[in-house]
Structure formats: C-alpha cells, structure tokens
Motif scaffolding. Structure first.
Motif, PDB file in Angstrom:
ATOM      1  N   PRO A  28       0.820  -1.208   0.000  1.00  0.00           N
ATOM      2  CA  PRO A  28       0.000   0.000   0.000  1.00  0.00           C
ATOM      3  C   PRO A  28       0.853   1.255   0.000  1.00  0.00           C
ATOM      4  CG  PRO A  28      -0.022  -1.039   2.147  1.00  0.00           C
ATOM      5  CD  PRO A  28       0.722  -1.962   1.227  1.00  0.00           C
ATOM      6  N   GLU A  31      -0.166   6.956   1.456  1.00  0.00           N
ATOM      7  CA  GLU A  31      -1.483   7.568   1.645  1.00  0.00           C
ATOM      8  C   GLU A  31      -2.487   6.537   2.182  1.00  0.00           C
ATOM      9  OE1 GLU A  31       0.873   9.923  -1.166  1.00  0.00           O
ATOM     10  OE2 GLU A  31       0.285   7.823  -1.249  1.00  0.00           O
ATOM     11  N   ILE A  32      -2.442   5.337   1.625  1.00  0.00           N
ATOM     12  CA  ILE A  32      -3.346   4.287   2.095  1.00  0.00           C
ATOM     13  C   ILE A  32      -2.962   3.877   3.513  1.00  0.00           C
ATOM     14  CG2 ILE A  32      -4.092   1.892   1.754  1.00  0.00           C
ATOM     15  CD1 ILE A  32      -3.867   2.443  -1.277  1.00  0.00           C
ATOM     16  N   HIS A  35      -4.396   6.485   5.700  1.00  0.00           N
ATOM     17  CA  HIS A  35      -5.856   6.311   5.754  1.00  0.00           C
ATOM     18  C   HIS A  35      -6.205   5.187   6.734  1.00  0.00           C
ATOM     19  CE1 HIS A  35     -10.008   5.841   4.310  1.00  0.00           C
ATOM     20  NE2 HIS A  35      -9.758   4.543   4.339  1.00  0.00           N
ATOM     21  N   GLY A  69      -9.082   0.219   3.710  1.00  0.00           N
ATOM     22  CA  GLY A  69      -8.998   1.151   2.593  1.00  0.00           C
ATOM     23  C   GLY A  69      -8.094   0.722   1.455  1.00  0.00           C
ATOM     24  N   HIS A  70      -7.385  -0.399   1.601  1.00  0.00           N
ATOM     25  CA  HIS A  70      -6.496  -0.863   0.533  1.00  0.00           C
ATOM     26  C   HIS A  70      -7.299  -1.788  -0.390  1.00  0.00           C
ATOM     27  CE1 HIS A  70      -2.480  -2.925  -0.706  1.00  0.00           C
ATOM     28  NE2 HIS A  70      -2.894  -2.057  -1.598  1.00  0.00           N
ATOM     29  N   PRO A 120     -12.312   1.221  -0.758  1.00  0.00           N
ATOM     30  CA  PRO A 120     -11.022   1.841  -1.121  1.00  0.00           C
ATOM     31  C   PRO A 120     -10.891   3.263  -0.583  1.00  0.00           C
ATOM     32  CG  PRO A 120     -11.985   0.743  -3.014  1.00  0.00           C
ATOM     33  CD  PRO A 120     -13.040   0.763  -1.946  1.00  0.00           C
ATOM     34  N   ALA A 121      -9.709   3.582  -0.129  1.00  0.00           N
ATOM     35  CA  ALA A 121      -9.409   4.946   0.328  1.00  0.00           C
ATOM     36  C   ALA A 121      -9.553   5.891  -0.851  1.00  0.00           C
ATOM     37  CB  ALA A 121      -7.980   5.009   0.872  1.00  0.00           C
ATOM     38  N   GLU A 124      -6.628   6.190  -3.187  1.00  0.00           N
ATOM     39  CA  GLU A 124      -6.178   5.039  -3.979  1.00  0.00           C
ATOM     40  C   GLU A 124      -6.449   5.279  -5.454  1.00  0.00           C
ATOM     41  OE1 GLU A 124      -6.103   0.395  -3.140  1.00  0.00           O
ATOM     42  OE2 GLU A 124      -8.100   1.252  -3.091  1.00  0.00           O
TER      43      GLU A 124
END
Length: 126
Positions: A28, A31-32, A35, A69-70, A120-121, A124
């Motif tokens: 990931p 950013e992920i 998150h 979120g991934h 998902p974030a 992403e």
C-alpha cells in the motif's frame, strides 16, 4: 526418513511459503497506510467494535491483514463473496483468530465491518 526427521524440513517449508505469500508486489502507498491508521466507521457502535477488535491488525497490516482502505488487497477476498468472508471471520483464517476477536459480534456486524475496511481509500488510484 522418520516423521521426526522430516518435521524440521516441513517447518522451514511452511515458513518459506508464508513469507513468500506476505511479500507481494501490492504494497500500500503511504497515503493508504495513513488512511488505514486514522479511519474508523462513522457509526459509534460499529466504531467501538472496529477499535477493539479489528483496528490493531487492519490499521497496521499485521499478520498479513489487508489494510483498511487498501482496495487492491481486499478485492481478491471480496471476489470470494461476502458469505465466505463472514465464514472466514467466524472460523478464523491465517493470522486472524476466530471471530476476529469479537466474540459478541453477529454476522451483520461482520458484514458492515468488512464493507468499511474494504472500501477503497479516496487516495487510492484505480
């Protein structure tokens, strides 16, 4: 060769397979990771369950747990279907203990938690 003599080889092979499975190309992004570290469900009751039972692994990606979120990591799991995912939570799978450490959760709560973690974030890329 006796079982006692084969056991060390079996242990080494199992560890090697496990390490290979955990070392995918789907790391990931930062950013992920951020998150996952800071996300909680909006509903207070669900947030409380997530924080006590899911967050430790799914916010850090420990025990090969997919980060919250991934989407890329969650998609192969989602492809199995929600019923299978809930069964996996109840039975335990890989590093996840039975019931994901939420012994008082019901199937609908597990579905809601899975949906939250698998969404998902926004950062992403698709």
């Amino acid at each position: 060769m006796t079982l006692h003599q084969r056991l060390p080889r079996a242990v080494v092979a199992t560890i090697a397979i496990g390490l290979t499975a955990c070392n995918g190309d789907h790391s990931p992004s930062p950013e992920i990771q951020a998150h996952a570290a800071h996300s909680i469900p909006a509903r207070p009751a669900l947030a409380a369950i997530y924080q006590r039972s899911c967050q430790t692994c799914h916010a850090r990606g420990t025990s090969d747990a997919p980060l919250t979120g991934h989407g890329e990591a969650w998609q192969p799991r989602l492809d199995k279907g929600m019923d299978t995912l809930v069964d996996n939570v109840v039975s335990g799978m890989g590093g996840m203990p039975p019931y994901g450490l939420c012994m008082d959760c019901n199937a609908e709560q597990f579905r809601q938690l899975i949906r939250f973690m698998a969404t998902p974030a926004e950062t992403e890329e698709h």
